[in-house]
Design an enzyme around this catalytic site. Structure first.
Site, mmCIF file in Angstrom:
data_model
loop_
_atom_site.group_PDB
_atom_site.id
_atom_site.type_symbol
_atom_site.label_atom_id
_atom_site.label_comp_id
_atom_site.label_asym_id
_atom_site.label_seq_id
_atom_site.Cartn_x
_atom_site.Cartn_y
_atom_site.Cartn_z
ATOM 1 N N HIS A 61 42.314 47.483 6.269
ATOM 2 C CA HIS A 61 43.541 46.799 5.591
ATOM 3 C C HIS A 61 44.480 47.242 6.619
ATOM 4 O O HIS A 61 44.788 48.569 6.949
ATOM 5 C CB HIS A 61 43.556 47.481 4.195
ATOM 6 C CG HIS A 61 42.534 47.060 3.213
ATOM 7 N ND1 HIS A 61 41.877 47.682 2.542
ATOM 8 C CD2 HIS A 61 42.194 45.829 3.031
ATOM 9 C CE1 HIS A 61 40.919 47.178 1.646
ATOM 10 N NE2 HIS A 61 41.296 45.943 1.990
ATOM 11 N N GLU A 64 47.267 49.969 6.239
ATOM 12 C CA GLU A 64 46.953 51.485 5.833
ATOM 13 C C GLU A 64 46.929 52.573 7.127
ATOM 14 O O GLU A 64 45.900 52.943 7.858
ATOM 15 C CB GLU A 64 45.343 51.501 5.287
ATOM 16 C CG GLU A 64 45.480 50.706 3.654
ATOM 17 C CD GLU A 64 44.361 50.580 3.157
ATOM 18 O OE1 GLU A 64 44.396 49.949 1.996
ATOM 19 O OE2 GLU A 64 43.306 50.928 3.602
ATOM 20 N N HIS A 154 40.564 54.696 4.436
ATOM 21 C CA HIS A 154 41.661 53.580 3.681
ATOM 22 C C HIS A 154 42.708 54.623 3.178
ATOM 23 O O HIS A 154 42.377 55.916 2.869
ATOM 24 C CB HIS A 154 40.860 52.792 2.685
ATOM 25 C CG HIS A 154 40.091 51.890 3.298
ATOM 26 N ND1 HIS A 154 40.281 50.524 3.161
ATOM 27 C CD2 HIS A 154 38.680 51.678 3.773
ATOM 28 C CE1 HIS A 154 39.381 49.805 3.523
ATOM 29 N NE2 HIS A 154 38.578 50.609 3.912
ATOM 30 N N GLU A 217 39.481 57.130 0.299
ATOM 31 C CA GLU A 217 40.799 56.364 -0.118
ATOM 32 C C GLU A 217 41.585 57.991 -0.089
ATOM 33 O O GLU A 217 41.408 58.852 -1.029
ATOM 34 C CB GLU A 217 40.800 55.962 -1.440
ATOM 35 C CG GLU A 217 39.915 54.813 -1.548
ATOM 36 C CD GLU A 217 40.642 53.750 -1.132
ATOM 37 O OE1 GLU A 217 41.974 53.602 -0.793
ATOM 38 O OE2 GLU A 217 40.164 52.374 -0.965
#
Ligand SMILES: [Zn+2]
Length: 336
Positions: A61, A64, A154, A217
């Site tokens: 992404h 990020e 991420h 994450e």
């Protein structure tokens, strides 16, 4: 060492500037063999026989930023001999077009296009990249006869009850204690176990190459250059230990959650009955109605379920949230 290896000192800036190295491969003064395989894809090999293979990706992404900067710094440290290298490492900066634009993606979420799904999105600017990264990963792991790892980094946009957590893809293979030990080393607070196949990069490498793969994450981010990388120090240190072939005996506690349901958006009538900024892993009691869409209702059926990645704004037909339950004890007891 050739001067053409200087781009390794700032692989991020080099990649964003759409530059090409003078030569596509070389050896640094510290003895690391590097091969530039294409935009944002870099193979690093130790001087000695490698003991394992590690694919490290960031920027799947594009917005990020913190893990992308962290990975670029790692490349520089490996090239300069400041980070020990026992593994073959494939560095992947994922969605470079979106990184340049400062967006999550241009046309479609790249992390929903793997495992061949990109073939159904011919017009998407992300589709060719998904195919490229699949080929690069398969080629990398095909040459590996030793343990294979894939760490895909991420950051989340929303707040989370557990600020840093991991997601493991579901392939049907038994869960590996080595992965849980590494997640604890990285001081991840929670891990989410998928129960169905997905179209993420880590699902692809786990399924097709047998890699120990996880999606991390790592909390909230800011634009390039404005990140406080200290907040990512634990995962950075654990990643450096992984590629150096070092273990850490100190393991932080880790909560385990297993996906029990998915809330799907079926139409534009979809309503999610939670605040749009509700933190990930917020708990709801049995009977709570969380979503409705025409005749469809989603009600919590376990004593407690927690919501992850709620997003009522997705296109109809896509996932608007995942529901998970705590399975820490049974999961940790099941590890070999
Ligand atoms: Zn992401």
């Amino acid at each position: 060492m050739t001067s053409s290896a200087d781009f390794l000192d700032d692989f991020l800036t080099f990649t964003l500037a759409d530059q090409r190295p003078d030569a596509t491969s070389g050896t640094t003064a510290s003895g690391v063999r590097w091969t530039w395989q294409g935009e944002g894809v870099l193979l690093l090999e130790p001087a000695q026989e490698p003991t394992h293979s590690v694919l490290v990706s960031a920027g799947i992404h594009g917005d990020e930023t913190a893990p992308i900067e962290m990975l670029s710094s790692l490349v520089a440290d490996i090239a300069r001999g400041r980070a020990a290298l026992a593994a073959r490492v494939l560095v992947v900066l994922g969605n470079i077009g979106a990184m340049r634009a400062g967006d999550r993606y241009l046309d479609d979420d790249l992390n929903r296009l793997f495992s061949g799904r990109h073939a159904r999105f011919e017009q998407s600017r992300e589709a060719p990249r998904a195919g490229e990264l699949e080929r690069a990963a398969l080629e990398f792991f095909a040459a590996a006869a030793h343990p294979k790892w894939h760490i895909d980094m991420h950051t989340a946009i929303r707040a989370s009850v557990f600020e840093q957590f991991a997601l493991l893809p579901h392939t049907g293979a038994p869960l590996a204690r080595a992965m849980f030990d590494w997640l604890r080393d990285a001081r991840l607070q929670a891990v989410l176990l998928h129960r169905e196949k997905g179209n993420t990069f880590t699902h692809f490498t786990a399924q097709e190459a047998g890699a120990l793969a996880c999606t991390l994450e790592l909390g909230k981010v800011r634009p390039f250059g404005q990140n406080d990388l200290a907040r990512f120090a634990a995962s950075d240190a654990a990643l450096r230990r992984l590629i150096a072939g070092e273990a850490n005996a100190e393991h932080a506690p880790l909560r385990v959650f297993t996906v029990v349901a998915q809330i799907d958006k079926q139409s534009e009538h979809f309503v999610l009955n939670v605040a749009s900024d509700v933190p990930n892993f917020t708990a709801f009691a049995a009977g709570t109605e969380l979503a409705r869409d025409g005749e469809y209702r989603y009600r919590v059926s376990h004593d407690e379920e927690r919501i992850v990645f709620p997003n009522p704004k997705v296109k109809p037909g896509l996932r608007a949230g995942l529901m998970v339950v705590d399975t820490t004890e049974s999961t940790l007891a099941s590890l070999d």
